[in-house]
Design an enzyme around this catalytic site. Sequence first.
Site, mmCIF file in Angstrom:
data_model
loop_
_atom_site.group_PDB
_atom_site.id
_atom_site.type_symbol
_atom_site.label_atom_id
_atom_site.label_comp_id
_atom_site.label_asym_id
_atom_site.label_seq_id
_atom_site.Cartn_x
_atom_site.Cartn_y
_atom_site.Cartn_z
ATOM 1 C CE LYS A 156 -0.485 -94.770 -27.704
ATOM 2 N NZ LYS A 156 0.314 -95.179 -26.553
HETATM 3 C C1 LIG Z 1 3.644 -93.070 -22.185
HETATM 4 C C2 LIG Z 1 2.188 -93.231 -21.935
HETATM 5 N N1 LIG Z 1 1.591 -92.493 -20.987
HETATM 6 C C3 LIG Z 1 0.286 -92.612 -20.724
HETATM 7 C C4 LIG Z 1 -0.504 -93.508 -21.407
HETATM 8 C C5 LIG Z 1 -1.968 -93.608 -21.102
HETATM 9 O O1 LIG Z 1 -2.728 -93.044 -22.148
HETATM 10 P P1 LIG Z 1 -4.178 -93.575 -22.501
HETATM 11 O O2 LIG Z 1 -4.963 -93.526 -21.247
HETATM 12 O O3 LIG Z 1 -4.682 -92.628 -23.534
HETATM 13 O O4 LIG Z 1 -4.018 -94.958 -23.022
HETATM 14 C C6 LIG Z 1 0.067 -94.303 -22.403
HETATM 15 C C7 LIG Z 1 -0.734 -95.251 -23.168
HETATM 16 O O5 LIG Z 1 -1.125 -94.964 -24.262
HETATM 17 C C8 LIG Z 1 1.440 -94.159 -22.675
HETATM 18 O O6 LIG Z 1 2.036 -94.910 -23.609
#
Ligand SMILES: Cc1ncc(COP(=O)(O)O)c(C=O)c1O
Length: 313
Positions: A156
């Site tokens: 991330k």
């Molecule tokens: C590109 C992306 N995909 C999926 C998610 C969902 O991830 P999470 O459920 O850990 O927030 C996020 C958010 O963080 C994201 O930025």
Amino acid sequence: MPLQTTEHIWHNGKLIRWEDANIHVMSHVIHYGSSVFEGIRCYQQPTGAGVFRLDEHMARLIDSAKIYRMPLPYTVEQLSAAVVDVIEANGVTPCYIRPIAFRGYGEIGVNPLKSPVEVYIANFPWGKYVPGNAGADVCVSSWNRLAPNTMPALAKAGANYMNSQLIRMEAEINGYDEGIGLDVNGYLSEGSGENLFLVRGDVLYTTPLANSVLNGITRSSILQLAKQLGITVVEQALPREMLYICDEAFFTGTAAEVTHLRSVDRILIGDGTMGPITSALHKAFFDIVNGLAPDRFNWLTPVNVKVEEAVGV
Ligand SMILES: Cc1ncc(COP(=O)(O)O)c(C=O)c1O
């Protein structure tokens, strides 16, 4: 969405004032996007407040940093304790929590290794991310998600969100709430900041990690809930047209939580309302985070904030 400030931000082990959390314009991260971060929610329950899957978020932050050879001098336990400290110091629940680690002020040039790693954790009130309680109207983006072996989708990283920005801007400018990116082979990937689930018949589908998605923590929570509710789950590459013929579809994410999709490319999904499988998962998720059902997976880390100081989002 305007940012609502709080009093303190955690920086490299200490609480500092919000207005003192500044960096130099020549910091590495400003020029080369060298940051990794998390987004976490703290929910208010009738008898207190709890941070959702705090340790899992901090473990993902450490994984993201590891991929980018960014040494973080903190353990999951220390980072989780820091989150609790900053929330309690600010006295703000419910809230959104933003831990970030980046390459700071040191050297210029692409190689980040000699620029120091800085870690900050902020928290602040933040409301609904994908608008529309009636369901989101989304489109398939003309932008693809990250191709394998270019920008690692499992990290991330701040830089990944340049691609997300393209998807989100295009969607909003064209009158949609959000865009869905395809992967480099044309299979469904994810939203600009959300994982994607589809229902066809009585089967729940989601795109696997190999289709350039973030390993979403809400995604894994929904998979756990689905298994417990006896719903058949299939993780497989999904062609774009599954979006047009599915019975239900929803996004998951810390910001988006569980948001049902009403239409895609102006084609109605089912009858446009939240279908039975999405409703069951939506209820199971919100019952736990809102404290209406027991926290049977130990997803919530309690924080001690006086209820009269709680801020609505
Ligand atoms: C590109 C992306 N995909 C999926 C998610 C969902 O991830 P999470 O459920 O850990 O927030 C996020 C958010 O963080 C994201 O930025």
